[in-house]
Design an enzyme around this catalytic site. Structure first.
Site, PDB file in Angstrom:
ATOM      1  N   HIS A 290     108.778  13.979  12.736  1.00 11.42           N
ATOM      2  CA  HIS A 290     107.497  14.626  12.416  1.00 11.42           C
ATOM      3  C   HIS A 290     107.500  16.091  12.846  1.00 11.42           C
ATOM      4  O   HIS A 290     106.846  16.925  12.230  1.00 11.42           O
ATOM      5  CB  HIS A 290     106.339  13.853  13.049  1.00 11.42           C
ATOM      6  CG  HIS A 290     105.054  14.107  12.340  1.00 11.42           C
ATOM      7  ND1 HIS A 290     104.961  14.154  10.963  1.00 11.42           N
ATOM      8  CD2 HIS A 290     103.807  14.378  12.794  1.00 11.42           C
ATOM      9  CE1 HIS A 290     103.715  14.435  10.623  1.00 11.42           C
ATOM     10  NE2 HIS A 290     103.000  14.580  11.712  1.00 11.42           N
ATOM     11  N   GLU A 444      96.413  21.881  14.635  1.00 11.36           N
ATOM     12  CA  GLU A 444      97.378  20.809  14.377  1.00 11.36           C
ATOM     13  C   GLU A 444      98.799  21.301  14.660  1.00 11.36           C
ATOM     14  O   GLU A 444      99.652  20.527  15.099  1.00 11.36           O
ATOM     15  CB  GLU A 444      97.238  20.321  12.934  1.00 11.36           C
ATOM     16  CG  GLU A 444      97.878  18.968  12.727  1.00 11.36           C
ATOM     17  CD  GLU A 444      97.494  18.365  11.397  1.00 11.36           C
ATOM     18  OE1 GLU A 444      96.345  18.571  10.954  1.00 11.36           O
ATOM     19  OE2 GLU A 444      98.354  17.717  10.800  1.00 11.36           O
TER      20      GLU A 444
HETATM   21 FE1  SF4 Z   1     102.525  16.770   6.870  1.00 14.35          FE
HETATM   22 FE2  SF4 Z   1     100.057  17.641   7.315  1.00 14.35          FE
HETATM   23 FE3  SF4 Z   1     101.543  16.919   9.388  1.00 14.35          FE
HETATM   24 FE4  SF4 Z   1     102.171  19.124   7.944  1.00 14.35          FE
HETATM   25  S1  SF4 Z   1     100.361  18.834   9.204  1.00 14.35           S
HETATM   26  S2  SF4 Z   1     103.578  17.561   8.716  1.00 14.35           S
HETATM   27  S3  SF4 Z   1     101.527  18.516   5.888  1.00 14.35           S
HETATM   28  S4  SF4 Z   1     100.864  15.574   7.712  1.00 14.35           S
HETATM   29 FE    FE Z   2     100.799  15.741  11.903  1.00 12.71          FE
END
Ligand code: SF4
Ligand code: FE
Length: 479
Positions: A290, A444
């Site tokens: 990931h 994120e």
């Molecule tokens: Fe995939 Fe969204 Fe995570 Fe990027 S932020 S790795 S697009 S799930």
């Molecule tokens: Fe993620």
């Protein structure tokens, strides 16, 4: 492979129990706040049917030999890993947001490695079960939601010592035909756009935590599964569909808390059951994959660099040397990110199951850069954009007969560019750097796939300091 339209239709058939703003959602696919996130996942289906993207977006299944969407593929070689990174950048650059489907791909690949390894040690039959499940996912071209992060309660305590035992997802009952599980998974990207949920433990566990060392897959609309959608900065702007105030008028992302309220899982969908010594392994494998997936941020970076150059031209500042230099700096940072996701893929290796996995050290270095560079790229974008990005009035004021003439007049920049276009590109920069897309591009980037400290721990574990010391000592003559 499903088309984008078939994907949308397939979501309409799901009977999800999802809540937002205190109400149960009636029509999730058409909801104006969710819809842009569905559009972003739909792009992963649409591109797979376009011949120019075939090589990147599709692969050959190692179990059926059929052409499948790469998001359902188990990486068979280095080339697959490199194409996965390229696919992330491509989709990020076409959607300008999080397209949500990587978590499922990463959960499938991590599970393929770990189920094989558990069987090898314990003589279980998880890998066989997993391959059957994988074939189902590939044949139906499903979107899976990889679910790892538990709410975790008191961070100083392990799962079995939590005052509330449900703060980590666990088994509460064992039956002849399966298990009953209870708990929750937090921050789940793209949750209500998924057909399946693949649950994994969230950290290394000891014998006392064995009820928490479980992994399984269930349909997303299984009885007892509930979703509560998270709020995003500026999300209400999506209520005015395609309003230029949205910035990105087509795409977005969403996250949800998934609650497992005594959910039944049949044995053939259980991929780890109390083999607690393997909890750390699945976390490490999923995290490494990931962390590579954050290739997506280089794609979003492409959009932000394009938007910054555009606003510079609309402001007529693009020839100033410091503006040109800022664009170069943004590109340097963005391409440095790209180097990381390509490098960890190129230095990948074969696991005993045959699955190819990325280089752990380089994947962690890549993600550590991701926790930093998008913030600097955003700072430079805001520097170039100017303060109007956060002070300009709404689209309604631009359209109002009372005020439009003044806004047209006073917010004109480059005389050859319409005021509206200048406003639109500023809104896009706002969207990515502090609006709803900043959830994905910034926070994120910080916490997704593990917070910065998690990568630093992996980096410290992966470097051979003794070897480095030995070389340094030898070069200066120390015995
Ligand atoms: Fe995939 Fe969204 Fe995570 Fe990027 S932020 S790795 S697009 S799930
Ligand atoms: Fe993620």
């Amino acid at each position: 492979m499903m088309t984008a339209k078939q994907y949308e239709e397939s979501l309409k058939k799901l009977n999800l129990v999802a809540y937002m703003f205190g109400k149960r959602l009636e029509n999730i696919v058409e909801d104006p706040i969710i819809r842009p996130s569905m559009n972003a996942v739909a792009k992963t289906y649409e591109l797979a049917h376009q011949s120019k993207y075939k090589d990147i977006m599709t692969a050959t299944s190692h179990i059926t030999g059929k052409r499948i969407n790469r998001f359902t593929h188990i990486h068979q070689n280095i080339d697959d890993l490199v194409k996965k990174s390229k696919m992330g950048r491509l989709l990020g650059s076409l959607t300008g947001c999080c397209f949500q489907r990587c978590v499922g791909m990463d959960a499938l690949n991590a599970s393929s490695i770990v189920t094989f390894n558990i069987d090898d040690k314990h003589g279980t039959e998880y890998y066989k079960r997993f391959l059957k499940y994988l074939e189902y996912v590939q044949e139906n071209d499903l979107t899976c939601n990889g679910a790892m992060t538990d709410p975790k309660g008191d961070r100083s305590l392990p799962p079995n010592k939590q005052p509330d035992p449900d703060h980590f997802l666990h088994v509460v009952e064992e039956k002849k035909d399966g298990i009953i599980v209870r708990g929750a998974k937090a921050h789940q990207t793209g949750a209500v756009n998924s057909h399946e949920i693949i649950v994994m433990p969230t950290m290394a566990m000891k014998k006392e935590d064995e009820d928490y060392a479980i992994s399984f897959a269930i349909p997303s609309d299984t009885k007892g599964v509930n979703y509560i959608i998270g709020r995003q900065s500026c999300d209400a702007r999506k209520l005015d569909s395609k309003s230029m105030d949205q910035g990105n008028i087509f795409f977005g992302g969403h996250e949800a808390l998934i609650i497992f309220d005594d959910v039944f899982v049949p044995w053939d969908r259980v991929f780890m059951y109390k083999e607690y010594t393997f909890a750390a392994q699945i976390v490490e494998k999923f995290a490494a994959y990931h962390r590579q997936s954050y290739a997506c941020k280089t794609g979003v970076g492409d959009v932000l660099i394009g938007a910054s150059q555009t606003i510079a031209e609309y402001n007529n500042t693009h020839k100033a040397s410091h503006i040109r230099d800022k664009i170069i700096e943004m590109s340097h940072l963005n391409e440095t990110l790209y180097c990381g996701c390509i490098a960890c893929a190129s230095e990948g290796h074969k696991e005993p199951s045959g699955t190819y996995c990325v280089n752990t050290l380089l994947a962690n270095v890549h993600k550590q850069n991701i926790t930093r560079f998008p913030y600097e790229i955003s700072r430079l974008a805001q520097d170039i954009a100017g303060g109007l990005m956060v002070t300009m009035p709404s689209e309604k004021d631009f359209k109002s007969p009372d005020t439009s003439k003044w806004l047209e007049k006073y917010f004109k920049g480059n005389p050859n560019i319409s005021t509206e276009n200048r406003m639109r590109i500023l809104r896009l920069i706002e969207n990515i750097t502090l609006g709803s897309a900043a959830v994905g591009y910034l926070t994120e980037s910080m916490h997704g796939a593990g917070s910065p400290q998690a990568q630093r721990i992996m980096i410290s574990r992966s470097i051979d300091l003794e070897e480095r010391k030995k070389v340094a000592k030898k070069l200066c003559g120390i015995d």
